[in-house]
Design a protein around this motif. Structure first.
Motif, short mmCIF file in Angstrom:
data_model
loop_
_atom_site.label_atom_id
_atom_site.label_comp_id
_atom_site.label_asym_id
_atom_site.label_seq_id
_atom_site.Cartn_x
_atom_site.Cartn_y
_atom_site.Cartn_z
N ARG A 167 3.59 -0.37 -12.00
CA ARG A 167 5.00 -0.68 -12.20
C ARG A 167 5.21 -2.19 -12.02
O ARG A 167 4.40 -2.85 -11.37
CB ARG A 167 5.84 0.10 -11.19
CG ARG A 167 5.44 -0.20 -9.75
CD ARG A 167 6.42 0.42 -8.79
NE ARG A 167 5.77 0.71 -7.51
CZ ARG A 167 6.42 0.77 -6.36
NH1 ARG A 167 7.72 0.57 -6.33
NH2 ARG A 167 5.78 1.06 -5.25
N THR A 173 4.04 -10.83 -3.13
CA THR A 173 4.25 -9.84 -2.07
C THR A 173 3.21 -8.73 -2.14
O THR A 173 2.67 -8.29 -1.12
CB THR A 173 5.66 -9.23 -2.17
OG1 THR A 173 6.62 -10.27 -2.11
CG2 THR A 173 5.92 -8.24 -1.04
N ASP A 176 0.04 -9.82 -0.60
CA ASP A 176 0.12 -9.74 0.86
C ASP A 176 -0.11 -8.31 1.34
O ASP A 176 -0.88 -8.06 2.27
CB ASP A 176 1.51 -10.20 1.34
CG ASP A 176 1.73 -11.68 1.10
OD1 ASP A 176 0.73 -12.39 0.90
OD2 ASP A 176 2.90 -12.11 1.13
N VAL A 177 0.59 -7.37 0.68
CA VAL A 177 0.52 -5.98 1.11
C VAL A 177 -0.90 -5.43 0.94
O VAL A 177 -1.38 -4.63 1.73
CB VAL A 177 1.54 -5.14 0.32
CG1 VAL A 177 1.31 -3.66 0.55
CG2 VAL A 177 2.96 -5.52 0.72
N THR A 207 -7.69 5.51 3.37
CA THR A 207 -6.26 5.70 3.59
C THR A 207 -5.46 4.60 2.92
O THR A 207 -4.44 4.84 2.28
CB THR A 207 -5.96 5.70 5.11
OG1 THR A 207 -6.81 6.65 5.74
CG2 THR A 207 -4.50 6.06 5.37
N HIS A 208 -5.95 3.41 3.05
CA HIS A 208 -5.27 2.26 2.44
C HIS A 208 -5.25 2.39 0.92
O HIS A 208 -4.21 2.23 0.28
CB HIS A 208 -5.97 0.97 2.87
CG HIS A 208 -5.37 -0.26 2.28
ND1 HIS A 208 -4.01 -0.50 2.25
CD2 HIS A 208 -5.95 -1.34 1.70
CE1 HIS A 208 -3.80 -1.67 1.66
NE2 HIS A 208 -4.94 -2.20 1.32
N ASP A 210 -5.50 5.03 -0.83
CA ASP A 210 -4.67 6.17 -1.17
C ASP A 210 -3.19 5.76 -1.21
O ASP A 210 -2.48 6.02 -2.18
CB ASP A 210 -4.90 7.27 -0.11
CG ASP A 210 -4.16 8.55 -0.46
OD1 ASP A 210 -4.22 8.96 -1.63
OD2 ASP A 210 -3.51 9.10 0.44
N LEU A 211 -2.79 5.09 -0.17
CA LEU A 211 -1.42 4.59 -0.07
C LEU A 211 -1.12 3.68 -1.24
O LEU A 211 -0.07 3.74 -1.89
CB LEU A 211 -1.28 3.81 1.24
CG LEU A 211 0.02 3.97 2.02
CD1 LEU A 211 0.26 5.43 2.32
CD2 LEU A 211 -0.05 3.17 3.30
N LEU A 212 -2.05 2.82 -1.51
CA LEU A 212 -1.90 1.82 -2.55
C LEU A 212 -1.75 2.49 -3.91
O LEU A 212 -0.86 2.16 -4.69
CB LEU A 212 -3.15 0.95 -2.54
CG LEU A 212 -3.00 -0.52 -2.86
CD1 LEU A 212 -1.97 -1.15 -1.95
CD2 LEU A 212 -4.33 -1.21 -2.72
N ASN A 214 -0.66 5.36 -4.71
CA ASN A 214 0.67 5.94 -4.85
C ASN A 214 1.73 4.87 -5.02
O ASN A 214 2.63 4.99 -5.85
CB ASN A 214 1.00 6.78 -3.62
CG ASN A 214 0.35 8.14 -3.70
OD1 ASN A 214 0.78 8.98 -4.46
ND2 ASN A 214 -0.72 8.32 -2.94
N GLY A 215 1.61 3.83 -4.23
CA GLY A 215 2.62 2.78 -4.26
C GLY A 215 2.65 2.03 -5.57
O GLY A 215 3.69 1.58 -6.01
N ARG A 217 1.54 3.28 -8.58
CA ARG A 217 1.57 4.09 -9.79
C ARG A 217 2.88 3.92 -10.55
O ARG A 217 3.97 3.90 -9.96
CB ARG A 217 1.36 5.56 -9.44
CG ARG A 217 1.22 6.41 -10.70
CD ARG A 217 0.58 7.72 -10.38
NE ARG A 217 1.12 8.27 -9.14
CZ ARG A 217 0.52 9.24 -8.46
NH1 ARG A 217 -0.62 9.71 -8.86
NH2 ARG A 217 1.09 9.70 -7.38
N SER A 221 8.26 9.02 -9.19
CA SER A 221 8.67 8.99 -7.78
C SER A 221 9.46 7.74 -7.39
O SER A 221 10.62 7.81 -7.07
CB SER A 221 7.46 9.16 -6.85
OG SER A 221 6.52 8.13 -7.08
N THR A 222 8.85 6.57 -7.39
CA THR A 222 9.59 5.37 -6.98
C THR A 222 10.05 4.60 -8.21
O THR A 222 9.36 4.55 -9.21
CB THR A 222 8.68 4.44 -6.16
OG1 THR A 222 7.64 5.24 -5.63
CG2 THR A 222 9.46 3.80 -5.05
#
Lengths: 223, 223
Positions: A167, A173, A176-177, A207-208, A210-212, A214-215, A217, A221-222
DNA sequence: TACATTAATGACTCGTTAGTCAGTAATGTA
DNA sequence: TACATTACTGACTAACGAGTCATTAATGTA
């Protein structure tokens, strides 16, 4: 290096204590290797050059034959240990043909294999801790590591956004994340007894990721 | 500085140079305040006690009337600056009645308001940088900050998992993933000219929350 | 006002360490 | 074997800073 073969960073054997060897070629890397060990273990300021020299099997005077100052030694450690990894990353970027997420993952895994998972992982902590008091080192690291590293990630992200795979995002930013957890992982490995210490880096990284995934994609969702 | 009211950490006015004032009660916090400023700016080892004393408007001898050693001064800085925030968090946890995500957010925002966004944000960096060489400080910080802080987050996460609001997760890893970006944000604020420097912490935090909310959300998208 | 108490001072000691340099030992050369 | 070159040494210096303590000044008390 010569005459008798010697392991790069071996201590002098006891009986060789007073024997002087002449090994001009091998010295610099022996010294930077010893320096990295001690800098990472004790910090830059707290490391004595006498100890660095001793670990490399030479005297302090010899160290000064190869490096102008303590700061110059630190710069050399970075140049030898960290900078080549960036070149490798830049090549990976240029040659990559798969998805952007795969590229991103490849870059981060590469970082872990060459830096995060090795003793070089102590370097970011050193920079964070001490660069304020050593501006020349700070400048060098900024120009040769931070700027280049961020450019690498920026390119990977922009490629993903352009193709619609990620997206739309604010690249800086997002960088950084992405790198914050990796840096913290590296830092924790050298911050005695704190937190993640005995936990599994692999699990943490998964875990990171995985989070990434999703974030980043696209669309669902978002917003 | 007495008799006449004076701001806590003001320097001595020039003409007051040789005047000795007696202010037993105010000294400790004046000294810890000055110490925090200088520790954060220069690092613990690199800060001279002469400078701390001067900034607090006293001599080094006076500093030693109130603190046994440089390490004791550091411990006092933590005790006064960081520890109260944990007590506040523990109270919040006890009193909270909303969703677990809201609690989590509240704890993290509270951290930002009381530590991350203030000059206290420099303390984690100090601990990471120097605690190895100062075991007493390390022990104190570990017992009174890290353990309690993690317990707080663990409780919030477990509540969310128990209620079905969060997917099942490994609490310790999740804690790492949650706090790593916050710590990095704090660290970057004091690592001159690097990275996130001039970017907006608010944006960064929002991005982090956003990522987190997706990563933790139960059931959908990720197993 | 005289005396006791205590907050505060700053010159000092003492250990530490980056950086120097006159001298030494290994190697190369004729 | 004699001499030149150079890698290497380690004792030295100069500066710095944590911690000490004999002394001084402010305040309290009678």
């Amino acid at each position: 290096m010569p005459s008798i073969a010697v392991v790069p960073d071996a201590k002098l054997s006891p009986e060789a204590k007073t024997v002087r060897r002449r090994r001009k070629d091998a010295r610099p890397s022996e010294l930077t290797s010893a320096a990295l060990d001690l800098f990472v273990e004790r910090g830059f300021s707290a490391t004595r050059l006498d100890d660095v020299a001793a670990r490399a099997g030479v005297s302090k005077g010899t160290l000064y034959l190869y490096f102008d100052s303590k700061e110059a030694l630190f710069k050399a450690v970075i140049e030898e240990g960290i900078v080549p990894t960036l070149a490798a990353g830049e090549q990976r970027l240029a040659e990559h043909s798969g998805t952007s997420m795969a590229l991103l993952r490849e870059l981060l895994v590469g970082w872990w294999q060459q830096i995060g998972g090795t003793r070089l992982a102590g370097v970011p902590k050193l920079i964070i801790s001490e660069s304020r008091n050593f501006p020349e080192v700070a400048q060098y690291y900024h120009d040769n590591v931070i700027v280049r590293g961020r450019a690498l990630l920026r390119a990977a992200l922009q490629r993903g956004v352009a193709s619609g795979e990620f997206r739309p995002l604010d690249a800086e930013t997002a960088i950084d994340v992405i790198i914050a957890p990796l840096l913290m992982l590296a830092i924790w490995r050298f911050s005695l007894c704190f937190c993640a210490q005995e936990r599994d880096p692999q699990t943490y990284l998964e875990t990171h990721f995985d989070l990434l995934a999703n974030g980043l994609r696209a669309l669902e969702s978002t917003a």
